[in-house]
Design a protein around this motif. Structure first.
Motif, PDB file in Angstrom:
ATOM      1  N   SER A 108      42.640  36.176  34.697  1.00 18.11           N
ATOM      2  CA  SER A 108      41.295  35.618  34.829  1.00 18.11           C
ATOM      3  C   SER A 108      40.473  36.319  35.900  1.00 18.11           C
ATOM      4  O   SER A 108      39.394  35.838  36.281  1.00 18.11           O
ATOM      5  CB  SER A 108      41.380  34.116  35.146  1.00 18.11           C
TER       6      SER A 108
ATOM      7  N   MET B 106      34.510  35.497  31.229  1.00 16.36           N
ATOM      8  CA  MET B 106      34.669  36.735  31.991  1.00 16.36           C
ATOM      9  C   MET B 106      33.816  37.853  31.382  1.00 16.36           C
ATOM     10  O   MET B 106      34.278  38.972  31.162  1.00 16.36           O
ATOM     11  CB  MET B 106      36.139  37.161  32.064  1.00 16.36           C
TER      12      MET B 106
ATOM     13  N   LEU C 266      29.025  35.437  43.385  1.00 18.44           N
ATOM     14  CA  LEU C 266      29.420  34.195  44.045  1.00 18.44           C
ATOM     15  C   LEU C 266      28.792  34.098  45.429  1.00 18.44           C
ATOM     16  O   LEU C 266      28.423  33.015  45.889  1.00 18.44           O
ATOM     17  CB  LEU C 266      30.948  34.128  44.151  1.00 18.44           C
TER      18      LEU C 266
ATOM     19  N   ASP D 264      29.252  35.004  32.867  1.00 16.43           N
ATOM     20  CA  ASP D 264      29.935  33.836  32.323  1.00 16.43           C
ATOM     21  C   ASP D 264      31.360  33.857  32.857  1.00 16.43           C
ATOM     22  O   ASP D 264      32.194  34.643  32.409  1.00 16.43           O
ATOM     23  CB  ASP D 264      29.931  33.896  30.791  1.00 16.43           C
ATOM     24  N   GLU D 265      31.638  33.003  33.856  1.00 14.16           N
ATOM     25  CA  GLU D 265      32.948  33.003  34.498  1.00 14.16           C
ATOM     26  C   GLU D 265      34.063  32.646  33.519  1.00 14.16           C
ATOM     27  O   GLU D 265      35.151  33.228  33.562  1.00 14.16           O
ATOM     28  CB  GLU D 265      32.976  31.994  35.650  1.00 14.16           C
ATOM     29  N   ARG D 266      33.797  31.683  32.668  1.00 11.39           N
ATOM     30  CA  ARG D 266      34.834  31.224  31.754  1.00 11.39           C
ATOM     31  C   ARG D 266      35.228  32.313  30.761  1.00 11.39           C
ATOM     32  O   ARG D 266      36.397  32.527  30.493  1.00 11.39           O
ATOM     33  CB  ARG D 266      34.357  29.973  31.010  1.00 11.39           C
TER      34      ARG D 266
ATOM     35  N   SER E  50      29.177  27.224  35.579  1.00 12.25           N
ATOM     36  CA  SER E  50      30.083  28.354  35.355  1.00 12.25           C
ATOM     37  C   SER E  50      29.315  29.593  34.910  1.00 12.25           C
ATOM     38  O   SER E  50      29.890  30.669  34.778  1.00 12.25           O
ATOM     39  CB  SER E  50      31.129  27.998  34.292  1.00 12.25           C
TER      40      SER E  50
ATOM     41  N   ARG F 151      33.131  27.320  42.863  1.00 13.71           N
ATOM     42  CA  ARG F 151      31.673  27.249  42.714  1.00 13.71           C
ATOM     43  C   ARG F 151      31.076  26.265  43.713  1.00 13.71           C
ATOM     44  O   ARG F 151      30.071  26.555  44.366  1.00 13.71           O
ATOM     45  CB  ARG F 151      31.294  26.815  41.294  1.00 13.71           C
TER      46      ARG F 151
ATOM     47  N   TYR G  78      34.630  44.036  37.290  1.00 13.93           N
ATOM     48  CA  TYR G  78      34.338  42.617  37.091  1.00 13.93           C
ATOM     49  C   TYR G  78      34.566  41.838  38.392  1.00 13.93           C
ATOM     50  O   TYR G  78      33.739  40.990  38.768  1.00 13.93           O
ATOM     51  CB  TYR G  78      35.211  42.035  35.980  1.00 13.93           C
TER      52      TYR G  78
ATOM     53  N   ARG H 258      37.935  27.138  39.112  1.00 14.99           N
ATOM     54  CA  ARG H 258      36.574  27.685  39.064  1.00 14.99           C
ATOM     55  C   ARG H 258      35.570  26.687  39.644  1.00 14.99           C
ATOM     56  O   ARG H 258      34.635  27.065  40.353  1.00 14.99           O
ATOM     57  CB  ARG H 258      36.184  28.029  37.618  1.00 14.99           C
TER      58      ARG H 258
ATOM     59  N   ALA I 120      31.657  39.747  40.161  1.00 13.87           N
ATOM     60  CA  ALA I 120      31.859  38.301  40.261  1.00 13.87           C
ATOM     61  C   ALA I 120      31.815  37.837  41.711  1.00 13.87           C
ATOM     62  O   ALA I 120      31.228  36.792  42.028  1.00 13.87           O
ATOM     63  CB  ALA I 120      33.186  37.907  39.612  1.00 13.87           C
TER      64      ALA I 120
ATOM     65  N   TYR J  92      41.435  37.162  39.161  1.00 16.97           N
ATOM     66  CA  TYR J  92      41.717  36.875  40.561  1.00 16.97           C
ATOM     67  C   TYR J  92      42.786  37.815  41.122  1.00 16.97           C
ATOM     68  O   TYR J  92      43.613  38.337  40.382  1.00 16.97           O
ATOM     69  CB  TYR J  92      42.198  35.429  40.730  1.00 16.97           C
TER      70      TYR J  92
END
Length: 220
Positions: free
Chosen positions: A23, A139, A163, A135-137, A125, A117, A155, A113, A159, A25
């Motif tokens: 995802s 990706m 954030l 779109d975090e969900r 999200s 946030r 990415y 997530r 991201a 991380y």
């Protein structure tokens, strides 16, 4: 974005680490409470996934010590304990959310997530800076409605800057949250930023010499 995963069960830790890495991380693991307390007290993470049933120091004690020392990193508690009183105790100790075992990985990721946030002051999200939408969900990144193809490292960079949009992010902080613990040359972030700029344009990431990088909230 760097996550501290505190879990003594190798199988569970492996499954969670795999899902987190997939995802986007960067994952660092601690196997016991004392190591977890030290890492969480001396290193910076965007969030912690914390099991309560740990050797050497209980997860609840770890969490209380972090909060007493002023550490505000968002924490998602994992536990096999299911009573409402234990959930209340965990939240009162400073947990941002609580997930009982067994759990579905999709729920863990969604809750993680959410607390990340909230800690950054965002509710959705879907993160947007002008026509740049993340779109975090899913990706996925788009610019003006057109998809932007990013590598995993690209990415993570975009991201993290989104954030922290509106804030100058030091180069070392980006190195830790994009590359994790790997040793990288001093210009690794500069090269990565250059690659991203070629894909989305230069105005979305500003260089602040001697300070770091900024994704402006209202790019010119």
């Amino acid at each position: 974005m760097r996550i501290l995963l505190v879990e003594d069960d190798d199988r569970i830790a492996g499954d969670v680490a795999h899902a987190l890495t997939a995802s986007g991380y960067v994952v660092q693991r601690a196997k016991d409470g004392e190591d977890a307390w030290f890492l969480g007290d001396t290193e910076d993470y965007v969030a912690v996934v914390l099991d309560l049933g740990l050797p050497r120091m209980d997860g609840l004690a770890v969490l209380k010590r972090w909060r007493e020392n002023g550490r505000t990193t968002p924490v998602l508690v994992l536990t096999a304990r299911g009573s409402w009183s234990e959930k209340v105790e965990g939240i009162d100790a400073g947990a941002d959310d609580y997930l009982a075992k067994p759990f579905r990985m999709e729920e863990l990721l969604a809750r993680l997530r959410s607390i990340i946030r909230r800690s950054a002051g965002h509710a959705s999200s879907i993160a947007s800076v002008g026509e740049l939408i993340l779109d975090e969900r899913a990706m996925k990144l788009s610019l003006g409605g057109a998809p932007v193809d990013l590598s995993p490292l690209e990415y993570r960079l975009v991201a993290y800057l989104m954030l922290r949009r509106g804030r100058v992010v030091p180069q070392q902080e980006l190195l830790e949250n994009v590359y994790g613990q790997d040793e990288q040359s001093s210009n690794a972030i500069e090269v990565l930023v250059g690659r991203v700029r070629r894909k989305i344009g230069g105005k979305w990431i500003e260089t602040r010499r001697g300070f770091g990088y900024l994704m402006p909230e209202n790019p010119g």
